[in-house]
Design a protein around this motif. Structure first.
Motif, mmCIF file in Angstrom:
data_model
loop_
_atom_site.group_PDB
_atom_site.id
_atom_site.type_symbol
_atom_site.label_atom_id
_atom_site.label_comp_id
_atom_site.label_asym_id
_atom_site.label_seq_id
_atom_site.Cartn_x
_atom_site.Cartn_y
_atom_site.Cartn_z
ATOM 1 N N PHE A 91 0.840 -1.204 0.000
ATOM 2 C CA PHE A 91 0.000 0.000 0.000
ATOM 3 C C PHE A 91 0.873 1.250 0.000
ATOM 4 N N SER A 92 0.380 2.264 -0.696
ATOM 5 C CA SER A 92 1.094 3.531 -0.844
ATOM 6 C C SER A 92 0.316 4.655 -0.159
ATOM 7 N N GLY A 93 0.759 5.886 -0.399
ATOM 8 C CA GLY A 93 0.089 7.055 0.161
ATOM 9 C C GLY A 93 -1.345 7.227 -0.288
ATOM 10 N N ILE A 94 -1.745 6.562 -1.362
ATOM 11 C CA ILE A 94 -3.146 6.606 -1.796
ATOM 12 C C ILE A 94 -4.071 6.217 -0.652
ATOM 13 N N LEU A 95 -3.585 5.340 0.209
ATOM 14 C CA LEU A 95 -4.400 4.856 1.324
ATOM 15 C C LEU A 95 -4.879 5.987 2.229
ATOM 16 N N THR A 96 -4.157 7.101 2.243
ATOM 17 C CA THR A 96 -4.511 8.223 3.123
ATOM 18 C C THR A 96 -5.474 9.211 2.464
ATOM 19 N N PHE A 97 -5.765 9.030 1.167
ATOM 20 C CA PHE A 97 -6.595 9.991 0.455
ATOM 21 C C PHE A 97 -8.053 9.870 0.910
#
Length: 266
Positions: free
Chosen positions: A185-191
């Protein structure tokens, strides 16, 4: 404490800032990173990063969306993967996203070159016993089908690997896990828009999970829209920790252990 399992430090946005980036990583507790190769033309630069720094490793591969570059043979990938500090094959996979706009209106049938390139990477990975770094976008059915056809089913002799920067459904995650792959998982998870992806992250077993930045892209909240760096990977860990009722340090320790188990960095 934290490992960035997928970053592009050779890209222009980051290549000239390496001392600053490494200092920020140390301050954030990010003690290791894997530098990802996307073309054979880029490999020497990526490999040099891994050779120059004892907490960097690298991959060798050609991104599925790159055209007009040197096409990798199985022999190319096998030979380059034998070099020191090369611990993975990829990034590879399939990318069908936005074919009308980005691929000149071609159909999926017209992208057989992507599928053949993907097969070359799988065969090389199986030959050398190094894991695959899988990119799949709007192509999960074919990605999974080709992995199965090439024998990547988690049995003896499988290369295994990771589905990086995961943005697919829980169904795709289950299929990837069933084939023996890890999910990253990348920073997309925080969007804010990633509620469904957070449900997937809550479902994936912690012992089959990695974290990454995919920097210089996809900076997590609160840095969304800015240039991403490996120093921001703890924000991904914190989001996972929040979902699972854990401390971020626990997620960092678990994903670091997973990185070691999958890639066997030496």
């Amino acid at each position: 404490m934290y490992v960035d399992s997928h970053c592009h430090l050779s890209f222009p946005e980051l290549a000239g800032r390496l001392p600053e980036i490494r200092a920020a990583m140390a301050a954030a507790g990010v003690d290791r990173a894997m530098c990802i190769c996307t073309t054979l033309e880029e490999f020497d630069t990526v490999h040099a990063l891994a050779l120059a720094h004892d907490n960097f490793w690298c991959s060798v591969g050609v991104h599925p969306d790159n055209e007009g570059v040197r096409e990798p043979s199985v022999q190319d990938l096998v030979g380059l993967s034998a070099r020191p500090r090369v611990i993975a094959i990829g990034e590879t996979g399939l990318d069908y996203y936005g074919m009308e706009d980005r691929k000149g209106g071609r159909s999926i049938a017209d992208l057989e070159w992507q599928r053949e390139r993907f097969r070359h990477h799988i065969r090389a990975a199986r030959q050398v016993g190094k894991p695959l770094v899988i990119h799949t976008r709007s192509a999960s059915d074919d990605t999974l089908r080709i992995l199965r056809e090439e024998g990547e089913d988690g049995s003896a002799g499988s290369a295994g690997g990771v589905f990086h920067c995961f943005t697919e459904t829980a169904e795709v995650a289950r299929a990837a896990l069933d084939l023996g792959f890890y999910i990253s998982f990348s920073g997309i998870l925080t969007f804010k828009s990633a509620a469904e992806l957070r449900e997937v992250a809550a479902f994936v077993p912690l012992d089959r999970m990695l974290i990454e930045t995919d920097s210089p892209y996809l900076a997590p909240v609160p840095y969304r829209g800015k240039t991403n760096t490996p120093a921001y990977v703890p924000y991904v860990a914190r989001q996972i920790a929040e979902l699972r009722g854990l401390a971020a340090e626990q997620v960092g320790a678990a994903t670091s252990a997973n990185f070691e188990r999958l890639f066997r960095p030496a």
